[in-house]
Write a protein that holds these residues in place. Sequence first.
Motif, short mmCIF file in Angstrom:
data_model
loop_
_atom_site.label_atom_id
_atom_site.label_comp_id
_atom_site.label_asym_id
_atom_site.label_seq_id
_atom_site.Cartn_x
_atom_site.Cartn_y
_atom_site.Cartn_z
N TRP A 8 -11.15 3.62 6.16
CA TRP A 8 -11.26 3.15 4.79
C TRP A 8 -12.65 3.31 4.21
N ALA A 52 -6.85 -2.37 0.09
CA ALA A 52 -6.86 -2.52 -1.36
C ALA A 52 -7.19 -3.94 -1.78
N HIS A 59 -9.71 -2.39 -8.35
CA HIS A 59 -8.43 -1.74 -8.62
C HIS A 59 -7.69 -2.35 -9.81
N ARG A 390 -11.69 5.31 1.23
CA ARG A 390 -10.51 4.55 0.83
C ARG A 390 -9.53 5.40 0.05
N GLU A 391 -9.97 6.60 -0.43
CA GLU A 391 -9.03 7.44 -1.16
C GLU A 391 -7.93 7.98 -0.26
N VAL A 395 -3.36 3.28 -3.04
CA VAL A 395 -3.60 1.91 -3.48
C VAL A 395 -2.28 1.29 -3.92
N ARG A 397 -0.93 -0.79 -5.96
CA ARG A 397 -0.93 -1.62 -7.17
C ARG A 397 0.49 -2.01 -7.55
N VAL A 410 -3.62 -5.49 -7.43
CA VAL A 410 -3.31 -5.46 -6.01
C VAL A 410 -2.82 -6.84 -5.60
#
Length: 437
Positions: A8, A52, A59, A390-391, A395, A397, A410
């Motif tokens: 991450w 996340a 985010h 972290r990409e 994520v 969401r 998140v």
Amino acid sequence: MVDGPRRWWGGPLDTEHLARTEVRRVRDAAAELAAARGLDIRIDTTDALTAASFAAHEHLRIDGRAPRAWGEFSGFVAGRDGWVRLHGNYPHHAAIIREVLGIDDRAGLEREVGRREVAEVETRIAAAGGIAVAVRAEHEWQGHPHHLATAGDPWSSVDDRRGRPELSSLHEPIAAPAGAVEGRPATLPLTGVRVLDLTRVIAGPTCTQLLACLGADVLRIDPPHRPEILAQHLSTGMGKRLALLDLRRDADRLRELAAEADVILDGYRPGALDAHGLGTEDLERTAPQAVLVSLSAWGEHGPWGGRAGFDSIVQAATGIAVRCGTDGRPGALPVQALDHASGHRMAGHILDGLVRGRATTIRVNLLGAARTLLAEPSPDARAAPPAVGREALEVPRVSVMSADGPLEAVPPPLRIEGRTLERPVGGYGAATVGWTR
């Protein structure tokens, strides 16, 4: 030991290990609580949710827009003999910086700090009630009087006070909370549990958001003259009710609420609520049945025991900022891990107290989180593969409604039967001062 591939975040400290450990700790506590209440449900987490959630504010999208992260007077500023880290996100803290240094803008801040020694800036702003620390290397912090006074203190402690009602008798009947998601179990592990939330910023609200999404009736009380930053409320407000109450006039009402609560969290600086009869010892008498949590930045004793502080400030004081710096400039952890890890640690202790049916007093401090992280083996020592950022993780969401428009946010990093625990976010200060049942 909780280990795994480092995927991450980069940096010299194993922030990822800290995050995994605390989220898995609270996952296990939630599963134990569910079993104790006779709920046949599966509670788990994922790497993507954990990663996340530790960057929930980053985010967040409010009607498609990212919130501003830092105020004009927040961040690192070079002094005559080193660096200072300031926190001016809140208007009252920014006003103190402005008044102490006689400035109007960022350029003035850099000019005035640049001609002073960092110890002077730290001392003058802190004495006025503002937030600033000189950036110290680890060896410098280890010689500081506050470190010497607190070096043996734990990150968290739990004092067992007395018995309390069994979980099955808590505020029956148990029913699905408002805003329940279709397909989620009708009963959640904390349904019927009352949580009085007197915390702000990240650590405490992260904890109470998780409790709310596990079914608790969470009532957060904020002072009307010191409103929360809206984006912080929106990023940690799922499932809660938030009301405004001025303790200078209505402390009796808050004591009434506390007397009927199962869990009470206090995130004010140590001693700040004593004058209102709401200090930790006061609450132990007012709410002998409750699990109490006292959250502080620096602990409750030592030279800095009465000071306010934030994750970024504790990082700067303890040597983390120097460890994360490059080319002579201090840096920061990739996420505000001291806050998030402390929030999940508090939640784990609360769930443990409820499982055991015991009234406990829990103390947690961000300084202990920093000490724990600094003491961890380096990522290289764990022989983990290189970080890829972290990409690499999608994520997770979710879309939720709020009084301030649609949110992409998140959710807390736990799932029930494979489903995330998102809930709507209520309006800031819109709730009634009272319990729902």
